[in-house]
Design a protein around this motif. Sequence first.
Motif, PDB file in Angstrom:
ATOM      1  N   PRO A  71     -18.126 -12.236   6.494  1.00 45.36           N
ATOM      2  CA  PRO A  71     -18.894 -11.552   7.542  1.00 45.36           C
ATOM      3  C   PRO A  71     -20.095 -12.391   7.961  1.00 45.36           C
ATOM      4  N   GLY A  72     -20.365 -12.420   9.248  1.00 44.58           N
ATOM      5  CA  GLY A  72     -21.508 -13.178   9.758  1.00 44.58           C
ATOM      6  C   GLY A  72     -21.296 -13.623  11.185  1.00 44.58           C
ATOM      7  N   VAL A  73     -22.229 -14.430  11.668  1.00 47.64           N
ATOM      8  CA  VAL A  73     -22.208 -14.958  13.033  1.00 47.64           C
ATOM      9  C   VAL A  73     -21.701 -16.395  12.984  1.00 47.64           C
ATOM     10  N   TYR A  74     -20.835 -16.733  13.920  1.00 43.89           N
ATOM     11  CA  TYR A  74     -20.232 -18.065  14.001  1.00 43.89           C
ATOM     12  C   TYR A  74     -20.337 -18.603  15.417  1.00 43.89           C
ATOM     13  N   ILE A  75     -20.189 -19.901  15.529  1.00 42.57           N
ATOM     14  CA  ILE A  75     -20.193 -20.580  16.823  1.00 42.57           C
ATOM     15  C   ILE A  75     -18.877 -21.331  16.947  1.00 42.57           C
ATOM     16  N   ALA A  76     -18.248 -21.197  18.104  1.00 47.00           N
ATOM     17  CA  ALA A  76     -17.011 -21.935  18.376  1.00 47.00           C
ATOM     18  C   ALA A  76     -17.251 -22.865  19.565  1.00 47.00           C
ATOM     19  N   ARG A  77     -16.766 -24.102  19.439  1.00 50.23           N
ATOM     20  CA  ARG A  77     -16.823 -25.072  20.539  1.00 50.23           C
ATOM     21  C   ARG A  77     -15.382 -25.396  20.904  1.00 50.23           C
ATOM     22  N   VAL A  78     -15.026 -25.148  22.144  1.00 51.52           N
ATOM     23  CA  VAL A  78     -13.650 -25.322  22.606  1.00 51.52           C
ATOM     24  C   VAL A  78     -13.616 -26.396  23.690  1.00 51.52           C
ATOM     25  N   ARG A  79     -12.805 -27.415  23.459  1.00 50.71           N
ATOM     26  CA  ARG A  79     -12.603 -28.459  24.469  1.00 50.71           C
ATOM     27  C   ARG A  79     -11.286 -28.184  25.182  1.00 50.71           C
ATOM     28  N   SER A  80     -11.314 -28.330  26.499  1.00 50.27           N
ATOM     29  CA  SER A  80     -10.107 -28.142  27.294  1.00 50.27           C
ATOM     30  C   SER A  80     -10.116 -29.152  28.431  1.00 50.27           C
ATOM     31  N   SER A  81      -9.080 -29.116  29.232  1.00 51.98           N
ATOM     32  CA  SER A  81      -9.005 -30.034  30.380  1.00 51.98           C
ATOM     33  C   SER A  81     -10.085 -29.730  31.419  1.00 51.98           C
ATOM     34  N   GLU A  82     -10.755 -28.589  31.303  1.00 54.02           N
ATOM     35  CA  GLU A  82     -11.829 -28.232  32.235  1.00 54.02           C
ATOM     36  C   GLU A  82     -13.224 -28.494  31.678  1.00 54.02           C
ATOM     37  N   GLY A  83     -13.321 -28.968  30.438  1.00 56.60           N
ATOM     38  CA  GLY A  83     -14.634 -29.247  29.857  1.00 56.60           C
ATOM     39  C   GLY A  83     -14.797 -28.607  28.499  1.00 56.60           C
ATOM     40  N   VAL A  84     -16.049 -28.317  28.139  1.00 52.49           N
ATOM     41  CA  VAL A  84     -16.378 -27.762  26.833  1.00 52.49           C
ATOM     42  C   VAL A  84     -17.061 -26.400  27.024  1.00 52.49           C
ATOM     43  N   ASP A  85     -16.617 -25.420  26.254  1.00 54.31           N
ATOM     44  CA  ASP A  85     -17.255 -24.106  26.231  1.00 54.31           C
ATOM     45  C   ASP A  85     -17.720 -23.844  24.813  1.00 54.31           C
ATOM     46  N   VAL A  86     -18.879 -23.221  24.689  1.00 53.38           N
ATOM     47  CA  VAL A  86     -19.446 -22.862  23.388  1.00 53.38           C
ATOM     48  C   VAL A  86     -19.760 -21.380  23.432  1.00 53.38           C
ATOM     49  N   PHE A  87     -19.363 -20.679  22.377  1.00 49.91           N
ATOM     50  CA  PHE A  87     -19.690 -19.257  22.329  1.00 49.91           C
ATOM     51  C   PHE A  87     -19.912 -18.798  20.904  1.00 49.91           C
ATOM     52  N   LYS A  88     -20.647 -17.682  20.779  1.00 53.89           N
ATOM     53  CA  LYS A  88     -20.933 -17.069  19.478  1.00 53.89           C
ATOM     54  C   LYS A  88     -20.037 -15.861  19.309  1.00 53.89           C
ATOM     55  N   PHE A  89     -19.677 -15.609  18.049  1.00 52.28           N
ATOM     56  CA  PHE A  89     -18.946 -14.372  17.756  1.00 52.28           C
ATOM     57  C   PHE A  89     -19.348 -13.893  16.373  1.00 52.28           C
ATOM     58  N   ARG A  90     -19.096 -12.614  16.115  1.00 53.18           N
ATOM     59  CA  ARG A  90     -19.506 -12.020  14.855  1.00 53.18           C
ATOM     60  C   ARG A  90     -18.297 -11.417  14.154  1.00 53.18           C
ATOM     61  N   ILE A  91     -18.231 -11.641  12.864  1.00 52.40           N
ATOM     62  CA  ILE A  91     -17.195 -11.040  12.014  1.00 52.40           C
ATOM     63  C   ILE A  91     -17.888  -9.963  11.179  1.00 52.40           C
ATOM     64  N   LYS A  92     -17.383  -8.764  11.241  1.00 49.67           N
ATOM     65  CA  LYS A  92     -17.977  -7.661  10.448  1.00 49.67           C
ATOM     66  C   LYS A  92     -17.371  -7.608   9.080  1.00 49.67           C
TER      67      LYS A  92
END
Length: 62
Positions: free
Chosen positions: A41-62
């Motif tokens: 459980p906690g907060v995580y950050i994901a970095r996703v690379r694709s053909s359109e660029g890079v996206d970064v987002f936060k998500f939480r696991i309960k």
Amino acid sequence: MLSTSDADLSQIAFFSASGVLFRDERISGKQYTISTDRFSPGVYIARVRSSEGVDVFKFRIK
């Protein structure tokens, strides 16, 4: 699940909330699914690379 309509995914990296990298994978296709059973459980950050660029987002696991 992570999915895109037009972009091709190439890499996903997961970081702890403090910025420590704990998983980095090469992926392909327009969709990616990961089981969060192994995440504590906690907060995580994901970095996703694709053909359109890079996206970064936060998500939480309960």
